[in-house]
Design an enzyme around this catalytic site. Sequence first.
Site, PDB file in Angstrom:
ATOM      1  N   GLU A 131       0.802  -1.233   0.000  1.00 20.57           N
ATOM      2  CA  GLU A 131       0.000   0.000   0.000  1.00 20.57           C
ATOM      3  C   GLU A 131       0.830   1.276   0.000  1.00 20.57           C
ATOM      4  O   GLU A 131       0.330   2.336   0.359  1.00 20.57           O
ATOM      5  CB  GLU A 131      -1.022   0.000   1.161  1.00 20.57           C
ATOM      6  CG  GLU A 131      -2.004  -1.162   1.063  1.00 20.57           C
ATOM      7  CD  GLU A 131      -3.210  -1.039   1.986  1.00 20.57           C
ATOM      8  OE1 GLU A 131      -3.237  -0.110   2.815  1.00 20.57           O
ATOM      9  OE2 GLU A 131      -4.128  -1.871   1.866  1.00 20.57           O
ATOM     10  N   GLU A 242      -6.029  -8.476   0.298  1.00 21.68           N
ATOM     11  CA  GLU A 242      -6.745  -8.100   1.534  1.00 21.68           C
ATOM     12  C   GLU A 242      -8.175  -7.753   1.192  1.00 21.68           C
ATOM     13  O   GLU A 242      -8.412  -6.904   0.331  1.00 21.68           O
ATOM     14  CB  GLU A 242      -6.153  -6.839   2.198  1.00 21.68           C
ATOM     15  CG  GLU A 242      -4.893  -7.037   2.971  1.00 21.68           C
ATOM     16  CD  GLU A 242      -4.415  -5.736   3.624  1.00 21.68           C
ATOM     17  OE1 GLU A 242      -5.249  -4.910   4.051  1.00 21.68           O
ATOM     18  OE2 GLU A 242      -3.192  -5.545   3.681  1.00 21.68           O
TER      19      GLU A 242
END
Length: 405
Positions: A131, A242
């Site tokens: 991320e 995720e």
Amino acid sequence: MRISTTLAASAVAAVASAENYLGFNSGNKKADDTAKFASDFEAEFTTAQNLNGAPGVFNAVRLYTNIQAYSTADPIQAFEAAVKTKTKVLLGIWTSGTDSIDNEINALKAGLDQHGSELADLIIGISIGSEDLYRNSATGVANKAGVGADPDVIVNFINVYKKAFADSLIANVPVGHVDTWDVWPNATNKAVIDAVDWIGVDEYPYYENGKGNDIKNAGTLFDKAYDQAVAAAGDKQVWLTETGWPYTGETWDEAVASVENAKYYWDEVGCRRLFNQAPTFWYNLRDSNSANEMKFAITDNLSTEARFNLTCPTTFDTPTSASASASGSASTAFSSATASSGSASSTGGASTTSGSSGSSGSSGSSSSSAAGSSSTSPGTSGAISGQGFSAISAVFALAAAVYML
Ligand SMILES: *[C@@H]1O[C@H](CO)[C@@H](O)[C@H](O)[C@H]1NC(C)=O
Ligand SMILES: *[C@@H]1O[C@H](CO)[C@@H](O)[C@H](O)[C@H]1NC(C)=O
Ligand SMILES: *[C@@H]1O[C@H](CO)[C@@H](O)[C@H](O)[C@H]1NC(C)=O
């Protein structure tokens, strides 16, 4: 690999590389921010493999770092737990807030020295970063998501990693980068897609305020985002690294955190679109960030009896969207194959693993190819890139930024 005409040519490679791993994410600290040691990881991996009613064996794990908590460059003790429990490992190298990944490299080398092929054979992939691009994006900055890294930095670290492990036991492990779904259609990040073997997609409809993120719409929001990431990935594989829905925490626009909604999300997103169809790492078996008020753990204290019924339903509420419609029929066609491998899996044992890697692996690659072909058709992908970024109001105030803390 995405269009049916090219599927046959790449079928061998696709089957070999597209095993539809089932796993969870695992930070290096527990929910109270103390370090996880080998016994903690072992307990976690053992629970994951023995969840009652699960739609397959969750025998994979995604790590965020190779470094043991409370140390500078000791190998994370998840390695020995993985060897002991035969858990497949998606490695992670932390790349934000640093100009060197030497400690990560040294920890991984030490782990491989210690465990040799017993560990190497369990390693299914490595993500260089997590991320980082999101945190540096317009949305991430607006959300004060923390320190990220730019695409050139990630590409450089990918090259540093590849050089360091070129002659190692894991030289052939596929390299990826994990980020939030909205990062991938952003053309500025294309160099990262070009540099990897697969892209990891993190996606939480719960956090998508301003888009009608009521739980009943979560499957549709998921599909829209996932299909854009798949389109942006081109011929690179997409791993769902995720996703999940909190069972407790604040109401986020229309999204309500509850056990009932976590179950609904498991069914409508996990069962309908992911499990045994794409490599999937659910968020999460246990929580690992005390700062995140939203809690995602599907079990209480690593009980093998989850908070909700993990068994997948046979019908779903989420309407088949325009972008998913072509893949809809393909997925339906393949669902009986995956269902049978799923039930074989739940009987456990060694045959399980080969069963699911064979049959659901190949059906998974076929169905994601079908999904890919529908979303990469020129019309759709044009619409996607045109529509893209100005429309993104998603807020990803994720636990993600603080995984390492
Ligand atoms: C697109 O990606 C670049 C590089 O990661 C980033 O700086 C920029 O903010 C992104 N654009 C948006 C709208 O987020
Ligand atoms: C889980 O552990 C916590 C803390 O030790 C405890 O308060 C709670 O009752 C436990 N839950 C169950 C279901 O055992
Ligand atoms: C769990 O869900 C499945 C599928 O809907 C159902 O067949 C089963 O009876 C449920 N189990 C329990 C314990 O409720």
